[in-house]
Design a protein around this motif. Sequence first.
Motif, PDB file in Angstrom:
ATOM      1  N   ASP A  36       0.814  -1.208   0.000  1.00  0.00           N
ATOM      2  CA  ASP A  36       0.000   0.000   0.000  1.00  0.00           C
ATOM      3  C   ASP A  36       0.846   1.255   0.000  1.00  0.00           C
ATOM      4  OD1 ASP A  36       1.094  -0.204   2.475  1.00  0.00           O
ATOM      5  OD2 ASP A  36      -0.800  -0.133   3.606  1.00  0.00           O
ATOM      6  N   GLY A  37       2.152   1.096  -0.133  1.00  0.00           N
ATOM      7  CA  GLY A  37       3.047   2.232  -0.173  1.00  0.00           C
ATOM      8  C   GLY A  37       3.662   2.557   1.165  1.00  0.00           C
ATOM      9  N   GLY A  38       3.258   1.841   2.219  1.00  0.00           N
ATOM     10  CA  GLY A  38       3.816   2.065   3.537  1.00  0.00           C
ATOM     11  C   GLY A  38       5.105   1.301   3.734  1.00  0.00           C
ATOM     12  N   THR A  39       5.452   1.078   4.980  1.00  0.00           N
ATOM     13  CA  THR A  39       6.666   0.326   5.304  1.00  0.00           C
ATOM     14  C   THR A  39       6.534  -1.113   4.823  1.00  0.00           C
ATOM     15  OG1 THR A  39       7.007   1.680   7.284  1.00  0.00           O
ATOM     16  CG2 THR A  39       8.170  -0.434   7.176  1.00  0.00           C
ATOM     17  N   ARG A  66      12.834   1.131   7.674  1.00  0.00           N
ATOM     18  CA  ARG A  66      12.902   0.889   6.232  1.00  0.00           C
ATOM     19  C   ARG A  66      12.084  -0.328   5.834  1.00  0.00           C
ATOM     20  NH1 ARG A  66      17.455  -0.770   4.996  1.00  0.00           N
ATOM     21  NH2 ARG A  66      18.447  -0.822   7.042  1.00  0.00           N
ATOM     22  N   TYR A  67      11.934  -1.266   6.754  1.00  0.00           N
ATOM     23  CA  TYR A  67      11.075  -2.435   6.569  1.00  0.00           C
ATOM     24  C   TYR A  67      10.764  -3.009   7.931  1.00  0.00           C
ATOM     25  CZ  TYR A  67      15.565  -4.866   7.040  1.00  0.00           C
ATOM     26  OH  TYR A  67      16.789  -5.309   7.482  1.00  0.00           O
ATOM     27  N   GLU A  68       9.809  -3.900   7.989  1.00  0.00           N
ATOM     28  CA  GLU A  68       9.411  -4.552   9.242  1.00  0.00           C
ATOM     29  C   GLU A  68       9.339  -6.050   8.994  1.00  0.00           C
ATOM     30  OE1 GLU A  68       7.989  -4.208  13.360  1.00  0.00           O
ATOM     31  OE2 GLU A  68       8.786  -2.698  11.976  1.00  0.00           O
ATOM     32  N   ILE A  69      10.175  -6.814   9.715  1.00  0.00           N
ATOM     33  CA  ILE A  69      10.142  -8.273   9.600  1.00  0.00           C
ATOM     34  C   ILE A  69       9.002  -8.811  10.452  1.00  0.00           C
ATOM     35  CG2 ILE A  69      11.437 -10.421   9.878  1.00  0.00           C
ATOM     36  CD1 ILE A  69      14.003  -8.709   9.919  1.00  0.00           C
TER      37      ILE A  69
END
Length: 426
Positions: A36-39, A66-69
């Motif tokens: 959706d364009g988020g993280t 920058r990202y979420e695992i």
Amino acid sequence: MTDPARRRRRPVARLAAATAALTLVAPLAACGSGDDGGTPTINLYYPPEQNLQKVVDDCNAQARGRYEIAYRVLPRQADDQRVQLVRRLAAGDTGMDVLGLDVTWTQEFASADWIREWTGQDKAEVEQGTLAGPLDTARYRDRLYGAPKNTNVQLLWYRTDLVRQPPKTWDEMIRAAQDLKAQGKPYQVLTMGAQYEGLVVLYNTLAESAGGQILSDDGKRAVMDAGTVKALDQLQRFAASGVTSPSFSNATEDPVRLEFQSGDGAFQVNWPFVYPALQEADPELAKKVKWARVPGIDADTPSKVTIGGVNLAVSAYSKHPTESFEAARCVRNAANQKFSAVNDGVPPTIERVYDDPEMDEAYPMKETILEELKEPGTRPLTPAYQSISTVMSAILSPPSAIRPERTADELRDAIADALESKGVLP
């Protein structure tokens, strides 16, 4: 098939509850990838590991948004893990990013073009300081497709109140057990002999220790040479020696552990998970138990013990491959491998981690583990391993019925048929 020790982690007492909780949480988690364009969400599909969420949390903090695992917990049993991964990858599922693969699956998944090759700096970082044996399991056609997160290897566990020195060969161990039996003392040699991957691991260790070759170097042809016949002879003589448990042909890892803890065994060949389990279950018996390298076939030739473990791969269908490779590198870096080793009992693949003082208490047997890992045995490296393992376990069972030359011929024919299998097994 997995290395069977993945079925039990340390600390033992809290494992079942933690696994159950993770299993309940996992199906409720969303599987989006931040489209959706988020993280971006990097979905990590990995077997149950009690404290892995702490590793994931630390990696997320390092990512700085920058990202979420997201840790998606796979089923407990290896076969169920593989089925879930295979079905979703075969459907081109984009909701899977980083995959925890048993070392025996990496070539299969690479041959199906389901996982991405590790290249450039990502590859260089993974290869730096990683033990050669685990790295071999992560390659396919001389290319790297996995980052070894943890490894595993069996040891010989023996009673020091019954045995002065650990045996160097299986024949020596059998004779020592027979002597103990004649004296009316605990004598059994306990290990896994049921018709499943554990039996294949046992036979592979014997074959590698005898210098045998099951497949050709390129993995395309069944060999079953003289060394593998010698290993078949050793396995059959052990099974018929009168020193195994009556349940040997049905024995798997945890029942073997429990039988040794009950006091019936003088020797046990099993994975390191038995150490913390024994300390918790019977501290007094634990004081009498030491460990050594698994016996070999010949006294002058050290054994080559089959390794297990998990490789981290990046899905070919991930929409965030750059972030996924970075996330995988973080999860298996040296600091996190040490944390997982100390807290979850999974041996590191990065050699220098063994030198850390924190490893001394958690792994008093670390030198023996490292010794075996530096001269390891590996199961046949081929995309067809799943099929090969299935037919091997069937032909080898029960071990007491093995007829070395005839069984070798049967194995050679069955493995050749398995190698002709087209596509990936369901």
